[in-house]
Design an enzyme around this catalytic site. Structure first.
Site, PDB file in Angstrom:
ATOM      1  N   GLU A 164     -12.215   1.437   4.439  1.00 39.61           N
ATOM      2  CA  GLU A 164     -11.249   1.799   5.503  1.00 39.61           C
ATOM      3  C   GLU A 164     -11.492   3.705   5.547  1.00 39.61           C
ATOM      4  O   GLU A 164     -10.792   4.393   4.909  1.00 39.61           O
ATOM      5  CB  GLU A 164      -9.952   1.351   4.973  1.00 39.61           C
ATOM      6  N   GLU A 190       0.890  -1.318   0.149  1.00 38.40           N
ATOM      7  CA  GLU A 190      -0.073   0.066  -0.112  1.00 38.40           C
ATOM      8  C   GLU A 190       0.772   1.283   0.099  1.00 38.40           C
ATOM      9  O   GLU A 190       1.729   1.488   1.018  1.00 38.40           O
ATOM     10  CB  GLU A 190      -0.816   0.238   1.228  1.00 38.40           C
TER      11      GLU A 190
HETATM   12  C1  LER Z   1      -2.572   3.489   6.689  1.00 38.98           C
HETATM   13  O1  LER Z   1      -3.057   4.690   6.821  1.00 38.98           O
HETATM   14  C2  LER Z   1      -3.639   2.779   5.953  1.00 38.98           C
HETATM   15  O2  LER Z   1      -4.190   3.367   4.855  1.00 38.98           O
HETATM   16  C3  LER Z   1      -4.038   1.453   6.221  1.00 38.98           C
HETATM   17  O3  LER Z   1      -4.350   0.614   5.214  1.00 38.98           O
HETATM   18  C4  LER Z   1      -2.986   0.743   7.240  1.00 38.98           C
HETATM   19  O4  LER Z   1      -3.875  -0.221   8.083  1.00 38.98           O
HETATM   20 MN    MN Z   2      -5.521   2.428   3.673  1.00 40.83          MN
END
Ligand code: LER
Ligand code: MN
Length: 283
Positions: free
Chosen positions: A249, A155
């Site tokens: 998220e 990521e």
């Molecule tokens: C961190 O900022 C993030 O985007 C997440 O995916 C980490 O758990």
């Molecule tokens: Mn993230």
């Protein structure tokens, strides 16, 4: 056309301003995600051992929700483990734990996310060594993932949280440079809004590597609460053949429940608008 699957993020305990939507046992989280209408859950466990609970597998068997991905950031945040620590014992423990996550991902049929477990570059002069250590650790994990038919997704994270590999282009270059076969990348619109010159162009340029997505708005609230242009991003992803999961998220605000329901509602609207624009129906 196949509708993209949605995922809700689960964690045992939300600490500080962590962007997760369900706090509690993973089995209860799975039931809750199904009740709200999510297709998948993305689980952020502190260690692979937390994922070995048989009731987790029972819960998954008795409902239609599946696990889309395992987050691994707790290894860094809770246990201080990093793939680039100057301490060899710390690095090898990070690798060992991540192999445990890969074993679980194989059983669950899901991806493994590599985010802040990359660690940070302590001083600018350490950059080459940190990149070398990351390459070395990832090469070992990549081979393990390949032998276990698991895909890891790296990521790109914004510079205020991680001070290297912040953009999609940097991550794609790294994957190519180290010839990682089972490591691809994921996107997070919150980070992209900070790091990418042009979010849609970076999706188009890196699409073969992009296997998963976190959708959060510019202020990290659920889509529609900030100023990211989600209709255009969704159009770019889907019209270019993205078929991965889109995961919620985002910050659990104003409350966890409102954010979880609000995220899904805005995703449904975005998908309806996409279907109307493109004169298509979702399967
Ligand atoms: C961190 O900022 C993030 O985007 C997440 O995916 C980490 O758990
Ligand atoms: Mn993230």
């Amino acid at each position: 056309m196949k509708r993209p699957e949605t995922a809700m993020t689960l964690i045992h305990e939300i600490i500080g301003d962590a962007p997760f939507l369900y706090e509690g046992s993973f089995t209860d989280g799975i039931t809750h995600a199904e009740k709200l209408g999510y297709d998948c859950v993305e689980i952020h466990a502190s260690s692979a051992d937390e994922l070995k609970d048989p009731s987790l597998f029972d819960a998954l068997e008795s409902c239609r929700v599946r696990v889309s991905a395992l987050g691994t950031g707790r290894l860094y945040v809770n246990a201080g483990l990093s793939l680039t620590s100057p301490d060899a014992a710390n690095r090898s423990e990070a690798v060992r734990q991540l192999k445990g996550f890969i074993d679980c991902a194989r059983k669950l049929g899901c991806l493994v996310i590599l985010g802040c477990v990359r660690g940070n570059i302590p001083a600018p002069s350490d950059r080459p060594e940190v990149l070398r250590l990351l390459g070395e650790s990832l090469k070992e994990l990549d081979q393990y993932a390949q032998a276990h038919s698991v895909c890891m997704v790296f990521e790109p994270i914004n510079r205020y949280e991680n001070n290297y590999l912040c953009s999609t282009y940097e991550v794609a270059d790294f994957i190519r440079q180290y010839e990682l076969a089972n490591t691809r990348m994921m996107i997070d619109t919150f980070h992209m809004n900070i790091e990418e010159k042009d979010i849609c162009q970076s999706i188009i340029d890196n699409l073969p590597y992009i296997k998963y997505a976190h959708f959060a708005d510019s202020n990290r609230l659920y889509p529609g609460q900030g100023h990211i242009d989600f209709p255009v991003i969704l159009e770019t992803l889907l019209s270019n053949g993205y078929n991965g999961v889109i995961s919620a998220e985002c910050l659990p605000l104003p409350t966890k429940d409102e954010a979880a329901r609000g995220w899904l509602m805005s995703m449904k609207e975005l998908l309806e608008q996409y279907a109307e624009r493109n004169k298509t129906n979702w399967d």
